[in-house]
Motif scaffolding. Sequence first.
Motif, short mmCIF file in Angstrom:
data_model
loop_
_atom_site.label_atom_id
_atom_site.label_comp_id
_atom_site.label_asym_id
_atom_site.label_seq_id
_atom_site.Cartn_x
_atom_site.Cartn_y
_atom_site.Cartn_z
N ASP A 59 -0.20 8.86 -11.49
CA ASP A 59 -0.40 8.15 -12.75
C ASP A 59 0.49 6.91 -12.85
O ASP A 59 0.07 5.88 -13.39
N VAL A 60 1.70 7.01 -12.32
CA VAL A 60 2.64 5.88 -12.40
C VAL A 60 2.16 4.72 -11.53
O VAL A 60 2.23 3.55 -11.94
N PHE A 61 1.66 5.01 -10.34
CA PHE A 61 1.24 3.94 -9.43
C PHE A 61 -0.18 3.45 -9.73
O PHE A 61 -0.65 2.52 -9.06
N ASP A 62 -0.86 4.06 -10.69
CA ASP A 62 -2.14 3.53 -11.15
C ASP A 62 -1.85 2.37 -12.07
O ASP A 62 -1.24 2.56 -13.14
N PRO A 63 -2.23 1.15 -11.72
CA PRO A 63 -1.91 -0.01 -12.56
C PRO A 63 -2.34 0.13 -14.01
O PRO A 63 -1.71 -0.40 -14.92
N VAL A 122 0.84 -1.21 0.00
CA VAL A 122 0.00 0.00 0.00
C VAL A 122 0.87 1.25 0.00
O VAL A 122 0.35 2.36 0.15
N PHE A 123 2.17 1.06 -0.19
CA PHE A 123 3.09 2.19 -0.15
C PHE A 123 2.85 3.15 -1.31
O PHE A 123 2.99 4.37 -1.15
N GLY A 124 2.46 2.63 -2.47
CA GLY A 124 2.25 3.48 -3.65
C GLY A 124 1.21 4.57 -3.43
O GLY A 124 1.50 5.76 -3.62
N PRO A 125 -0.02 4.21 -3.05
CA PRO A 125 -1.03 5.25 -2.81
C PRO A 125 -0.62 6.24 -1.73
O PRO A 125 -0.93 7.43 -1.82
N LEU A 126 0.08 5.75 -0.70
CA LEU A 126 0.52 6.66 0.36
C LEU A 126 1.59 7.63 -0.14
O LEU A 126 1.62 8.79 0.27
N LEU A 127 2.44 7.16 -1.04
CA LEU A 127 3.46 8.03 -1.63
C LEU A 127 2.80 9.13 -2.46
O LEU A 127 3.26 10.28 -2.45
N VAL A 128 1.73 8.78 -3.15
CA VAL A 128 1.00 9.77 -3.93
C VAL A 128 0.43 10.86 -3.02
O VAL A 128 0.56 12.06 -3.29
N VAL A 129 -0.19 10.44 -1.90
CA VAL A 129 -0.76 11.41 -0.96
C VAL A 129 0.33 12.30 -0.38
O VAL A 129 0.16 13.52 -0.25
#
Length: 288
Positions: free
Chosen positions: A279-283, A202-209
């Motif tokens: 955009d990058v972490f959106d599969p 879940v690190f990706g969405p948290l990095l986006v935030v």
Amino acid sequence: MTVSLRQKQWNSFKRHRPGVIGLLMIAALMVLAVFAGLLSPVDPNVQNMDLKFLPPIWLDGGKWPYILGTDVLGRDLFSRVLYGARLSLMIGSLAVFTGAVMGVPLGMVSGFFGGKIDTLIMRIVDIMLAFPSLLLAICIVAIMGPSLENAILSIGIVTIPTYARVARASVLMEKEKEYVLADIALGRKSLPILIKGILPNVFGPLLVVASLGFGGAVLDAAGLSFLGLGAQPPVPEWGALITEGKKYIFQAWWLILFPGFAILLTVVGFNLFGDAVRDVFDPKSVKS
């Protein structure tokens, strides 16, 4: 040859032109912040009343080395804006760290255990979300007292609901996957499952935030300083510089233009970078 997911994400980021521009803007800000002591021609707090209200060097009356002019006390504006970049990075980093450290564990616990724990945590989060973030930050600073430290803490606190919500939503999706169900079936404890199993995924969405919240934290801190609730004189924080210069807007317009422009570039840079990271972490955005 198989291309790793990280390599795909990096290739996707490099194709995202606004994101690359944002990254370059952030890198420039970091260079200015780290080397402010070397780049500033004059000590930012040195006063010289004989040189007050000098215009920028390209205007009539400008004088070297006061590139962006001087303020009412004869202090070099360029040096103060440079040191303000250092403060902005510190403010953004500490505010994001505070919000993430408090919000992510709450959200993960809420999503993983559910039930009454989930209901209690989410209702508290809903109450916090009911207030405009800046208004809530103002209330917190008013209680604790105006200072840069309290402003950073208040900004971190008001971002807790965002991190908690994102972490909870991510955990709700992850805990239904086979690797989590297998760990539960094997009798592993909840804490190792959350930290070692779910958190990395879940690190990706948290990095986006965090990347999008960095610019917001800088802007909120400037707003609190502008209202006199954040950095106090003579700290060269951008919002405080605008507050000091607003009295002389018609006499010395550069006192608010350049700090305001610095805030603009910083927020735009982090927003462009954050959009690219999202955009990058959106599969769906990572092509096979």
